[in-house]
Write a protein that holds these residues in place. Sequence first.
Motif, short mmCIF file in Angstrom:
data_model
loop_
_atom_site.label_atom_id
_atom_site.label_comp_id
_atom_site.label_asym_id
_atom_site.label_seq_id
_atom_site.Cartn_x
_atom_site.Cartn_y
_atom_site.Cartn_z
N CYS A 119 41.61 38.03 36.28
CA CYS A 119 41.09 38.66 37.58
C CYS A 119 39.78 39.13 37.24
O CYS A 119 39.57 40.14 36.55
CB CYS A 119 41.96 39.72 37.99
SG CYS A 119 41.64 40.64 39.37
N PRO A 120 38.78 38.55 38.18
CA PRO A 120 37.47 38.98 37.70
C PRO A 120 37.30 40.37 38.34
O PRO A 120 36.09 40.75 37.78
CB PRO A 120 36.54 37.86 38.62
CG PRO A 120 37.81 37.49 39.43
CD PRO A 120 38.97 37.48 39.01
N THR A 121 37.96 41.03 39.39
CA THR A 121 37.50 42.36 39.68
C THR A 121 38.32 43.35 39.20
O THR A 121 38.29 44.39 39.92
CB THR A 121 37.56 42.24 41.45
OG1 THR A 121 38.94 41.78 41.54
CG2 THR A 121 36.87 41.10 41.83
N LYS A 122 39.28 43.01 38.29
CA LYS A 122 40.03 43.97 37.68
C LYS A 122 40.89 44.74 38.65
O LYS A 122 41.33 45.67 38.82
CB LYS A 122 39.17 45.21 36.83
CG LYS A 122 38.24 44.57 35.75
CD LYS A 122 38.96 43.63 34.56
CE LYS A 122 37.95 43.18 33.68
NZ LYS A 122 38.40 41.69 33.37
N ASP B 16 45.47 46.12 43.32
CA ASP B 16 44.65 46.78 44.23
C ASP B 16 44.22 46.04 45.10
O ASP B 16 43.10 45.09 44.79
CB ASP B 16 43.44 47.59 43.35
CG ASP B 16 42.81 48.55 44.09
OD1 ASP B 16 42.82 48.47 45.52
OD2 ASP B 16 42.04 49.46 43.75
N LEU B 17 44.52 46.00 46.60
CA LEU B 17 43.81 45.14 47.50
C LEU B 17 42.48 45.37 47.89
O LEU B 17 41.85 44.66 48.60
CB LEU B 17 45.00 45.14 48.62
CG LEU B 17 46.55 44.78 48.42
CD1 LEU B 17 47.23 44.67 49.62
CD2 LEU B 17 46.45 43.31 47.84
N ASN B 18 42.21 46.58 47.68
CA ASN B 18 40.67 46.93 47.85
C ASN B 18 39.73 46.12 46.86
O ASN B 18 38.74 45.79 47.18
CB ASN B 18 40.39 48.48 47.58
CG ASN B 18 40.27 49.23 48.81
OD1 ASN B 18 40.29 48.72 50.09
ND2 ASN B 18 40.15 50.69 48.72
N ARG B 19 40.12 45.96 45.73
CA ARG B 19 39.19 45.31 44.71
C ARG B 19 39.79 43.69 44.80
O ARG B 19 38.88 43.04 44.52
CB ARG B 19 39.69 45.73 43.49
CG ARG B 19 39.42 47.16 43.05
CD ARG B 19 39.58 47.40 41.48
NE ARG B 19 38.51 46.83 40.91
CZ ARG B 19 37.39 47.24 40.54
NH1 ARG B 19 37.08 48.63 40.96
NH2 ARG B 19 36.42 46.83 39.75
N CYS B 20 40.89 43.38 45.16
CA CYS B 20 41.12 41.86 45.29
C CYS B 20 40.16 41.10 46.19
O CYS B 20 40.21 41.58 47.43
CB CYS B 20 42.74 41.50 45.65
SG CYS B 20 42.96 40.03 45.71
N THR B 21 39.59 39.92 45.74
CA THR B 21 38.91 39.48 46.58
C THR B 21 39.37 37.96 47.07
O THR B 21 38.75 37.13 47.75
CB THR B 21 37.49 38.99 46.24
OG1 THR B 21 37.50 38.46 44.97
CG2 THR B 21 36.70 40.43 45.98
N ALA B 22 40.48 37.63 46.63
CA ALA B 22 41.39 36.43 47.09
C ALA B 22 40.65 35.46 46.58
O ALA B 22 40.70 34.20 47.27
CB ALA B 22 41.51 36.25 48.67
N CYS B 23 40.09 35.48 45.40
CA CYS B 23 39.40 34.27 44.81
C CYS B 23 40.40 33.01 44.14
O CYS B 23 39.65 31.93 43.82
CB CYS B 23 38.29 34.94 43.59
SG CYS B 23 39.04 35.07 42.31
N GLN B 24 41.63 33.58 43.95
CA GLN B 24 42.68 32.74 43.51
C GLN B 24 42.31 32.25 41.98
O GLN B 24 43.14 31.56 41.58
CB GLN B 24 42.59 31.57 44.43
CG GLN B 24 42.91 31.72 45.85
CD GLN B 24 43.40 30.41 46.57
OE1 GLN B 24 44.50 30.30 46.66
NE2 GLN B 24 42.75 29.88 47.10
N GLY B 25 41.26 33.26 41.35
CA GLY B 25 41.32 32.89 39.87
C GLY B 25 42.66 32.95 39.17
O GLY B 25 43.21 32.58 38.13
N LEU C 45 45.37 39.74 52.73
CA LEU C 45 45.70 38.34 51.73
C LEU C 45 46.29 39.22 50.51
O LEU C 45 45.84 39.99 49.58
CB LEU C 45 44.71 37.83 51.23
CG LEU C 45 44.02 36.61 52.28
CD1 LEU C 45 42.47 36.58 52.29
CD2 LEU C 45 44.91 35.63 52.51
#
Lengths: 764, 230
Positions: B182-185, B9-18, B63
């Motif tokens: 993934c921290p943001t699920k 879900d690109l809305n939830r992904c924050t590109a943190c690269q975890g 991203l």
Amino acid sequence: MLNRRQFLLEVTGGLMLVGLGPLSGCSQRTRRSSFLLNRTETWANSICQLCPSGCGLRVRLINGHPVTVSGNPLHPINRGGLCARGAASLQLYYDPDRLAGPARRDRSLIGGWAPISRQDALGEVVSRVQQSLANGPGRMAVIRDDGQDVASQLFGRLVRAAGSDWVVDMQTPGERAAQEVLRQMHGTGGQFVYDLAASSFLLSLDSGLLEPSARTMSLQRDFAEMRSAHGYFVHAGPRLGVTGAKADAWLPIRPSTAGFLALGVAHMLIKEGYARAEFLSEHAAGFDDWVDEAEVQHTGVRSWILSEFAPQRVAELTGVGWDQIIRVARQFGSSRRPLAIGPLDGVGSSPTFDAMAVHTLNVIAGAIDVPGGVLLSRSAPFDALDDASRLQTGSGRADGPPPTVEELAAWVLESREPPIDVCFIHDADPVFASVEGDKIAEALRKIPFVVSTSPVLTDTVESVDLVLPDSVWLERGCDSATVDGSARPLFSFSSRAAEPRADSLNPADMIISMAKSVGGRMAEQFPWRDYDDAIKDRIETILSSNSGDTFSEEHRATWAQLLERSGWRTASYKTVEELQTEMRNRGGWWDPVYYHGEWRRLVPRGDHRINLQAVQFPVKSRILGEAEITTGDDLVLYLYAELALTTRVSGSLPYLQDIGSPLSQTGWVTSAEINPATADRLGLVDGDSVQVKNDRGEITARVRLSRGIRPDVVAVHTGGGRVHGGRYSQGVGANPLRLVAAGSEGDARRLRGAPSVVRIERRA
Amino acid sequence: MARWGMVIDLNRCTACQGCVVACHQENNVPPSNAKLAGERRSIRWIDMMPMYEGEYPHTSVSLLPMMCQHCEHPPCIKVCPVGATFFSESEGIVGQVYPRCIGCRYCTNACPYTVRQFNWYEPEVPDSYRDGTNPDVSVRYKGVVEKCTFCNHRLMEARDAASAEGRDLLPGEYVPACVEACPTKAMAFGDLENPEAEVSKLARSKRAFRLMEDLGTEPKVYYLREGEGK
């Protein structure tokens, strides 16, 4: 000798094995080995200490060796997730260049260090502390990361007990600015927490929201919740960045003008009736004009904003169109739950003014202490251990905001004789991380005895006299006192997860044992036997507070919240031992409820109203813009943080060095990001090696072209350019802080500073 | 028969690269260095791919976390002369057998998503890192191609554990390291063949899309489009 039948059987059998192999998966060999190997798999809890978030970790050990790390699903901060830093944390434990044990400075040796036994090292520290106490009060200092864990607080306690206020936390300019806002506008301390998850319109004013050095996990998770609930997001900043990449709209403002944009939006809220009048009359002071007892007329913030920050004026200051400002202001004002966030790290801004301006906007929008607004952290039921009864008084500095490391260095360098005898450095690398790194190194060399607890070689370690390497968090009991994304206090705690790989020690044990050796009243200030005893003391306090619960699954936490709001509790522990065991198994304790409307907590003084007067001052500071750039080749330097490179030990973690920036796809190098139009003007192409220089110095960087940056700006990330370190950190990238004037972007005390203007030249 | 797949879900992904680093750690990806990075030869099984649109000042960028798309019709398999890359009919996972790989790199060229990684050099792993090697995943060496396996060693472990208890694999018992971290699920994983699975429902949502669908590769990694404003 094979006959024909045997040969055909062998070949057919071989071909079948080859053919079937893939169907059973690509790790057939390892799968079999997992059954054959005599291995014992165990799991242990720990706490990530690579940023102040304090995420819970689950460490998987094979035969006692940590092999993978994942998030603790019960921990309220990360709920099983990990950011890149947490996921890479094992590389610090296995770092091939970790310091092997205590070492003493000996410049006559190659390398400059001589090993020393732990006993001798501690003995020397004790003797220096005793000597310092004999010399008089206030002659010790500590430079530490954030003071959130017991070990850091014990260092502060030691220094304060010696009559010194030089307990220096290495906060970012943005964090200091937030504290200044709290001090001046609320008259209190604590932390601002942004309830992003419940916000419906988020205005990021150069916030670096998704690339912060602190509170990473809460911000990321809450941001995702906000987006899933269809919250709208506008980002204003000179560079698009990761934060801008995730926004619905981007406003490319000039560097250091976020505060002006905030007040421009505030102007429109007031003018078009979006200001929350009821909230302002109840909870803010100084909004309207007023007459004091001596019948003197005073101008309120309302009049000041209306006269100074019309959209046309703000458009000139910020470089974005007035129509865009009006549109964003209307969206912000008409939103059900608007929220503005200013620079969090503040490495490239004018932090104090920006923070005050953004907070004023939130006050005018009524976004303080409401769901989806700005919250103020609730206190934990225990006190920090920093405060000690002073054995002596006289610190050498006046009361005021917490001291900075730059102030400490200036004081030491200005004094004819060293004003302090002993300085501890714990969990900090100020020589690398400060804009005045050179001066700090010089000051440290002037102090007679400096002790560092760094587990790895750093730029700061090069200027100290003794290193007593800290055990990394897997190797010792560790703790973290922080707040979650809803401003609720929590205390994480874990035991040792793995065997030490170096002759290191828990710094909390070191301080307690040292204080006892010093003896007398100093020893009385440390009544604990060791670190575990200090933790037990804190757990007793938590138990006696009769509040909160140990970490639990989300549904159980929700149930606990409902009960606590109704005055009930369901805690499954009754004794300290039971609580300690549960905390160890689950990761810690928290108070899962935030109470809105506690204005006596939010603004303890006077009439419990936020003081808006603090933000007023004439707009006559230098405004950065084309008018000030003397020639066409000059660019404004904009510094920003990359999430992977914001931790003190990022350099020792090659996974973090490698991922670098997700936008520029580069690692192991410092990028100078410029607009393609700028590159054309300067005759540069993507990948060119260039010198970024001004009268303060020069750095080498690699040109990266981006359509997401203003043409009058060059953006360079911090986190590179360590002069000293291990194989993965030394000499990797460049440190752009060396191009920044002291007292400008990096200094939260000044309201606005002079911008750093640089020139770019291709390397010969 | 299962069809393991992923929805991001690109809305939830924050590109943190975890996810990137968690994958590295789980799969014993060797540490890189400045030389490899300069030559763009660092090994990454999952990476962030920026996709810019518009000209300044109307720029936007997406991203995308990019890994092997585990195509139902993978072009990489057709070109492998030695059967080192294969398609598991029972799981739908595209795998790689390192001892068979001869390093011809036909597969890296055939992959339209450019997610296959070639070991140009012998991995430089410090001795101190060896104790931290994940024993479930074999290490690779110079001259072979590697890529995301959906952490299928975890599938085997989970299946073994389920069969030891005499039951079928339950949803959620097998997730790759990236999804777990993934921290943001933002990442969901499961059997796309199971219509009740969350991943299956998300893959059918209006926001779902796959990369380069016109090629007919039928990837099993779906992305959910970002918000209306993008």
